[in-house]
Design an enzyme around this catalytic site. Sequence first.
Site, short mmCIF file in Angstrom:
data_model
loop_
_atom_site.label_atom_id
_atom_site.label_comp_id
_atom_site.label_asym_id
_atom_site.label_seq_id
_atom_site.Cartn_x
_atom_site.Cartn_y
_atom_site.Cartn_z
N HIS A 183 -157.36 24.09 110.58
CA HIS A 183 -158.40 25.12 110.42
C HIS A 183 -159.80 24.54 110.50
O HIS A 183 -160.75 25.13 109.96
CB HIS A 183 -158.23 25.89 109.10
CG HIS A 183 -156.98 26.72 109.07
ND1 HIS A 183 -156.80 27.83 109.87
CD2 HIS A 183 -155.85 26.58 108.33
CE1 HIS A 183 -155.61 28.34 109.63
NE2 HIS A 183 -155.00 27.62 108.71
N ASP A 206 -158.40 21.99 115.79
CA ASP A 206 -157.51 23.04 116.32
C ASP A 206 -157.61 23.13 117.85
O ASP A 206 -156.62 23.39 118.53
CB ASP A 206 -157.86 24.39 115.70
CG ASP A 206 -157.42 24.48 114.24
OD1 ASP A 206 -156.93 23.45 113.72
OD2 ASP A 206 -157.56 25.55 113.62
N GLU A 231 -164.31 28.88 113.75
CA GLU A 231 -164.11 29.19 112.34
C GLU A 231 -165.15 30.24 111.96
O GLU A 231 -166.30 30.18 112.41
CB GLU A 231 -164.25 27.94 111.47
CG GLU A 231 -163.25 26.85 111.80
CD GLU A 231 -161.80 27.28 111.71
OE1 GLU A 231 -161.49 28.19 110.89
OE2 GLU A 231 -160.96 26.74 112.47
N ASP A 281 -162.03 26.95 119.86
CA ASP A 281 -161.58 27.48 118.57
C ASP A 281 -162.82 27.72 117.72
O ASP A 281 -163.78 26.95 117.76
CB ASP A 281 -160.65 26.50 117.86
CG ASP A 281 -160.06 27.11 116.58
OD1 ASP A 281 -159.10 27.88 116.70
OD2 ASP A 281 -160.60 26.81 115.50
#
Length: 573
Positions: free
Chosen positions: A165, A170, A26, A24
């Site tokens: 998030h 995540d 960001e 994941d």
Amino acid sequence: MRMIQGTLEDLGTPLSDVTFVVVDLETTGGSPQECGITEFGAVKVRGGEVLGEFQTFVNPGHPIPAFISVLTGITDSMVRDAPRVEAALTAFLEFAAGSVLVAHNAGFDVSFLKAAARRANLSWPNHPVLDTVHLARQLVTRDEAPNHRLSSLAVLFGATTTPDHRALHDARATVDVLHGLIERVGNLGVHSLEELKDYSARVPAATRRKRHLADSLPDSPGVYVFKDGQGRALYVGTSVNIRTRVRSYFTASEGRRRMAEMVRIAETVTPIVCPTALEAEVRELRLIAAHKPRYNRRSRNPEKALWLKLTIEPFPRLSIVKAVIGDGARYAGPFASRSAAEAAVAAIHEVVPLRQCLERLSPTRPRSACALADMGRCGAPCVGRQTVEEYAVVSAQVADLLTGDSRQVMARLRERMATLSEQERFEDARTVRDRTLSLVRGAARAQRMDPLARTAELVAARRHPLAGGWEIVVVRHGRLAGSSISPRGADPMPYVEAARATAEVVLAPDAPASAATPEETDKILRWLEQPGVRIVDIVGQWTCPVGGAGAARAELEALTQSAADAIGFAHSA
């Protein structure tokens, strides 16, 4: 009967042996071309066990928008001393080496990873990618979850980490979602990586619902028959692993439109387990010929094969016939089409002054000559210019060609092609070449089949490449009469004798036609000619003529291919 184990490629990679790296990211926004990565989070798992985790902040090289900081909780101060994306991506790729990448909405994360790799001048390793969003859309209904967001699926599958998030959190939640989805597809018969990739691809629901047709099929070599609701054969195929092959028809790997239509109609699949691959191939041919399934495009009409015959009469001629009869005539073929047979006839008439009229001629009752006599293309036996004995010298050249000595006629055809080329009549030379190729293909095929058709019994064996032991084949008059396998380490001779004792009784055919279809005999001959095949016993003689058409066929096919390659090169240049 001893079953043959399929190869690993046929069986697929068990999901328990696959290393998944769930990732994941960001980012500072939604565009991989304009925005940067602020955090990597990844979890490596195999067989349901966590093998390691990877997490790092990334300095994107520009300020993080305020609304992104509110969403993720990542601020400029948190990434100020973090590595740049080049270093972070290099470390991540090392962590993920040799794995299948998994992400929730994988298109987003992978697009950022690839863009970062391009900016860092790093080659992207093209990991297999699995998208849990796409898989969830096929497995999770609206009754179970309001949508397919990670937060909703994490609740459904009881994830131990709540997605918030932040990249590693995540990724951990996605691991639990992945395991829940894999458990569901496992209940549907999906147990390998290849099956999971196919299942997650875009396959119509109507096709996927037919997957149950493969559930009870054996993991064995043999033949499979798709049938409709009335029990009529729709399609016949063969495979070293029936269940795996049939399953592939219900996945994205099957892209043929007619096969999708066939699957929609099919109601059952009948397996026929075979001890050897050769028996499976032969059974497939026989079933296609017997049932003529509408979705099989080849081998449906073996009875339509045509033969070239040198007739038995005082003044023999060439005739195209549908079958070989035991009349002592010379035959070539079979030919796949009438045009191929007619081309072979034209090649002979190009250099041998054989009569071309269709009537049966009498040596005692002359008749009027045709134009070919005036052109010197025929000796005109019809008007008494040739005796039976004189004409026999001409027809003997064709008889020799058909039965095993092609050298005299082939020398004349080569000379004819050379003459046309010297005259710069290249199209005519090419026509003669193509006609000659049809001729030698038909003659060579008859000369290969004839000895096997006359052999009352041939027993051959070869080591099985996977299971050990021996594949044993019994051939009678060119027809597969039986086959079996001896176990690894066992004396094969009792199995040989059992195969002979239980083999089909086959009546002698009119050679050169065999007791089987031409395609079946061709498959048997190719099997017998493989390296490692040993002749155990033979009742008869299995030989091929030294001066036969096989050598001429190989020469002309190589010449034709060279010409085709030259044309292709010229076009590409």
